[in-house]
Write an enzyme that holds these catalytic residues in place. Structure first.
Site, PDB file in Angstrom:
ATOM      1  N   SER A 109     -39.234  42.190 -35.222  1.00 23.80           N
ATOM      2  CA  SER A 109     -40.308  41.226 -35.841  1.00 23.80           C
ATOM      3  C   SER A 109     -40.453  40.181 -35.212  1.00 23.80           C
ATOM      4  O   SER A 109     -41.697  39.791 -35.022  1.00 23.80           O
ATOM      5  CB  SER A 109     -39.215  40.647 -36.744  1.00 23.80           C
ATOM      6  OG  SER A 109     -39.764  39.472 -37.734  1.00 23.80           O
ATOM      7  N   HIS A 139     -39.107  30.096 -30.817  1.00 24.89           N
ATOM      8  CA  HIS A 139     -39.091  30.813 -31.870  1.00 24.89           C
ATOM      9  C   HIS A 139     -37.634  30.742 -32.502  1.00 24.89           C
ATOM     10  O   HIS A 139     -35.988  30.835 -31.845  1.00 24.89           O
ATOM     11  CB  HIS A 139     -39.280  32.075 -32.081  1.00 24.89           C
ATOM     12  CG  HIS A 139     -39.809  32.445 -33.858  1.00 24.89           C
ATOM     13  ND1 HIS A 139     -40.690  32.423 -33.606  1.00 24.89           N
ATOM     14  CD2 HIS A 139     -38.499  33.101 -34.544  1.00 24.89           C
ATOM     15  CE1 HIS A 139     -40.697  33.293 -35.237  1.00 24.89           C
ATOM     16  NE2 HIS A 139     -39.492  33.122 -35.386  1.00 24.89           N
ATOM     17  N   ARG A 171     -37.948  43.075 -46.286  1.00 24.57           N
ATOM     18  CA  ARG A 171     -36.769  42.543 -45.829  1.00 24.57           C
ATOM     19  C   ARG A 171     -36.255  41.357 -46.372  1.00 24.57           C
ATOM     20  O   ARG A 171     -35.078  41.470 -47.410  1.00 24.57           O
ATOM     21  CB  ARG A 171     -36.736  42.548 -44.585  1.00 24.57           C
ATOM     22  CG  ARG A 171     -36.692  44.143 -43.497  1.00 24.57           C
ATOM     23  CD  ARG A 171     -37.353  43.854 -41.841  1.00 24.57           C
ATOM     24  NE  ARG A 171     -35.655  42.879 -41.875  1.00 24.57           N
ATOM     25  CZ  ARG A 171     -36.496  41.942 -40.777  1.00 24.57           C
ATOM     26  NH1 ARG A 171     -37.643  40.989 -40.181  1.00 24.57           N
ATOM     27  NH2 ARG A 171     -35.060  41.349 -39.563  1.00 24.57           N
ATOM     28  N   LYS A 205     -44.945  39.140 -32.350  1.00 30.95           N
ATOM     29  CA  LYS A 205     -45.219  38.166 -32.955  1.00 30.95           C
ATOM     30  C   LYS A 205     -45.456  36.855 -31.876  1.00 30.95           C
ATOM     31  O   LYS A 205     -46.164  36.868 -31.545  1.00 30.95           O
ATOM     32  CB  LYS A 205     -44.195  37.052 -34.373  1.00 30.95           C
ATOM     33  CG  LYS A 205     -44.708  37.544 -35.541  1.00 30.95           C
ATOM     34  CD  LYS A 205     -44.227  36.853 -36.846  1.00 30.95           C
ATOM     35  CE  LYS A 205     -42.233  36.571 -36.774  1.00 30.95           C
ATOM     36  NZ  LYS A 205     -41.703  37.571 -37.492  1.00 30.95           N
ATOM     37  N   ASP A 228     -45.769  43.888 -38.885  1.00 35.01           N
ATOM     38  CA  ASP A 228     -44.489  42.922 -39.337  1.00 35.01           C
ATOM     39  C   ASP A 228     -44.257  41.470 -40.506  1.00 35.01           C
ATOM     40  O   ASP A 228     -43.863  41.411 -41.694  1.00 35.01           O
ATOM     41  CB  ASP A 228     -44.270  41.612 -38.380  1.00 35.01           C
ATOM     42  CG  ASP A 228     -42.842  41.047 -38.323  1.00 35.01           C
ATOM     43  OD1 ASP A 228     -41.844  41.049 -38.065  1.00 35.01           O
ATOM     44  OD2 ASP A 228     -43.329  39.353 -37.905  1.00 35.01           O
TER      45      ASP A 228
HETATM   46  N1  URA Z   1     -37.309  35.772 -37.761  1.00 36.14           N
HETATM   47  C1  URA Z   1     -38.368  36.513 -37.557  1.00 36.14           C
HETATM   48  O1  URA Z   1     -39.556  36.065 -37.610  1.00 36.14           O
HETATM   49  N2  URA Z   1     -38.030  37.568 -38.304  1.00 36.14           N
HETATM   50  C2  URA Z   1     -36.876  38.045 -38.783  1.00 36.14           C
HETATM   51  O2  URA Z   1     -36.288  39.292 -38.604  1.00 36.14           O
HETATM   52  C3  URA Z   1     -35.769  36.885 -38.804  1.00 36.14           C
HETATM   53  C4  URA Z   1     -36.148  35.647 -37.971  1.00 36.14           C
END
Ligand code: URA
Length: 442
Positions: free
Chosen positions: A183, A82, A168, A187, A161
């Site tokens: 966040s 990620h 956000r 996930k 989220d």
């Molecule tokens: N990627 C995400 O999943 N969340 C964030 O807050 C920033 C980047």
């Protein structure tokens, strides 16, 4: 729970209790707290921050807001990667099929565009027919069958989220270390992983342009992973210029396909290989990073990585014809070269300007409800340090109308700076952070 009291306490710099955070986040996920109150709290958090206890409580509450994948019966390592968010960053589109083609399960739950950065889901949805809204049961079945699913959060998976992320994005409250860490990790933990590789972006185009903040973000995510039994390795990679050439959803899919076919821009390949090597070592498919690179090159040269992408696209309802013929991807009607007004050295290609430029062309969202036009964006040939002649093409604009071409020209005029000399750009991969500490490569 009286939400204005919580907002007031955070605004005044107090700490919120884990139970208060839990109750608030779960209520927000169930639409029992309105966006305007949550937006006010996010802004208070932006200025006051969260401590480790509050961050842990936020991540746990987001996890609790939904269900999780259960992949424990798979006889494979389950590794994802990620990114903290970049411009032109299409490494996920390459890595998911590439790593899955080497016998590691890749359950990849991604986000949409956030702030000036692009999102993997928006890119995937540029492929006609491709759906990312898989149910948990569908994702589990697909991963068991072909080793990979590329999915979005739904009402089932980390819904808190999903809502907070969109809010956000629309309220300029993205850039908070603890919000980003919670966040991303909510996930990732819900994916039932055996390991995670993080790409923490550095430089002017990242959410946290200061090196010490990036290292702190990496450490926060490593700690959240450890607390849930998921080993995490983070690489710090350059985002002081866009990665690769293509910026814009369809254009980025086309560039990712090029890499899966064995060509593509050198910087994109280098960052992708570095992240992929870490994934394969974490998944115990390779004993060394060098060995992992050899495996990846073989998977690309044999066509297996591309074949895996075809399987994923087909499983998720997309048009696999785009792999043979990328012109089947949506393309914008207007195309124009942007040329250098003088001879010189490219000093800067500002990723933030470019990212916001893609949004201005319709390729990203200005508010939560906006539709994304996948066809628009830029293909930027110029890289910092390049010597360019007057009249040389620096970029190609893909836009919907001649008015948008004018907008794009003015974006590129301020984003691409030509001078007489350039500072050296950030190293593409500069640091590796793991539970053992921080290593610096360059
Ligand atoms: N990627 C995400 O999943 N969340 C964030 O807050 C920033 C980047």
């Amino acid at each position: 729970m009286i939400v204005p009291r919580l907002i007031e306490r955070k605004r005044n710099g107090a700490q919120l209790e884990p139970e208060e955070i839990r109750e608030l986040v779960l209520a927000y996920a169930e639409d029992r707290v309105p966006d305007y109150q949550m937006a006010a709290l996010l802004m208070a958090i932006y200025f006051r921050g969260l401590d480790r206890g509050e961050m842990n409580a936020l991540m746990d509450a987001m996890l609790e807001s939904g269900k999780r994948l259960d992949l424990s019966r798979l006889p494979l390592a389950r590794i994802d990667k990620h990114s903290t968010g970049g411009v032109g960053d299409k490494t996920s589109l390459i890595l998911a099929p590439l790593i899955a083609s080497l016998g590691v399960a890749v359950p990849m739950m991604s986000g949409r565009g956030l702030g000036h950065t692009g999102g993997t889901l928006d890119k995937l949805e540029a492929i006609p027919g491709f759906t990312t809204a898989l149910s948990l049961a569908e994702a589990e079945k697909q991963i068991a069958r072909i080793g990979c699913a590329m999915l979005s959060q739904t009402d089932e998976i980390v819904p808190a989220d999903r809502k907070l992320y969109a809010l956000r994005d629309a309220t300029a409250t993205v850039e908070v270390i603890q919000l980003i860490a919670a966040s991303i990790m909510s996930k990732k933990i819900s994916e039932d992983l055996t390991g995670l590789v993080l790409d923490v972006k550095r430089g002017s185009g990242s959410f946290l342009p200061k090196l010490e903040d990036e290292v702190e973000l990496a450490k926060a995510m490593i700690d959240l992973g450890s607390a849930h039994g998921c080993p995490v390795v983070a690489l710090l990679t350059a985002m002081d210029r866009p990665l690769g050439h293509a910026c814009g959803n369809s254009l980025e899919v086309a560039e990712a396909i090029e890499v899966l076919k064995g060509s593509g821009p050198a910087d994109l390949i280098e960052v992708t290989m570095a992240l992929g090597a870490e994934m394969l070592v974490l998944g115990a498919v390779a004993a060394t990073l060098e060995g992992a690179r050899t495996l990846m090159l073989d998977a690309i040269n044999s066509g297996n990585a591309l074949l895996k992408f075809e399987e994923i696209i087909s499983a998720q309802g997309g048009d696999t014809g785009v792999l043979r013929d990328p012109t089947r991807l949506p393309y914008a009607p207007q195309k124009e070269d942007f040329v250098a007004k003088r001879e010189g050295i490219v000093k800067e290609v500002d990723p933030r300007e470019i990212g916001y430029g893609v949004i201005a062309l319709g390729g990203g969202r200005r508010n939560m409800e906006d539709e994304v036009d996948p066809s628009v964006g830029f293909v930027i040939a110029a890289k910092p340090g390049n010597h360019v002649a007057k009249g040389q093409s620096l970029a190609t604009i893909h836009a919907r109308s001649s008015d948008d071409l004018a907008v794009a020209r003015s974006v590129l005029e301020s984003a691409i700076v030509i001078g007489d000399a350039a500072e050296p750009p950030l190293p593409l991969v500069s640091h590796r952070v793991s539970a053992r500490g921080v290593e610096q490569f360059a």
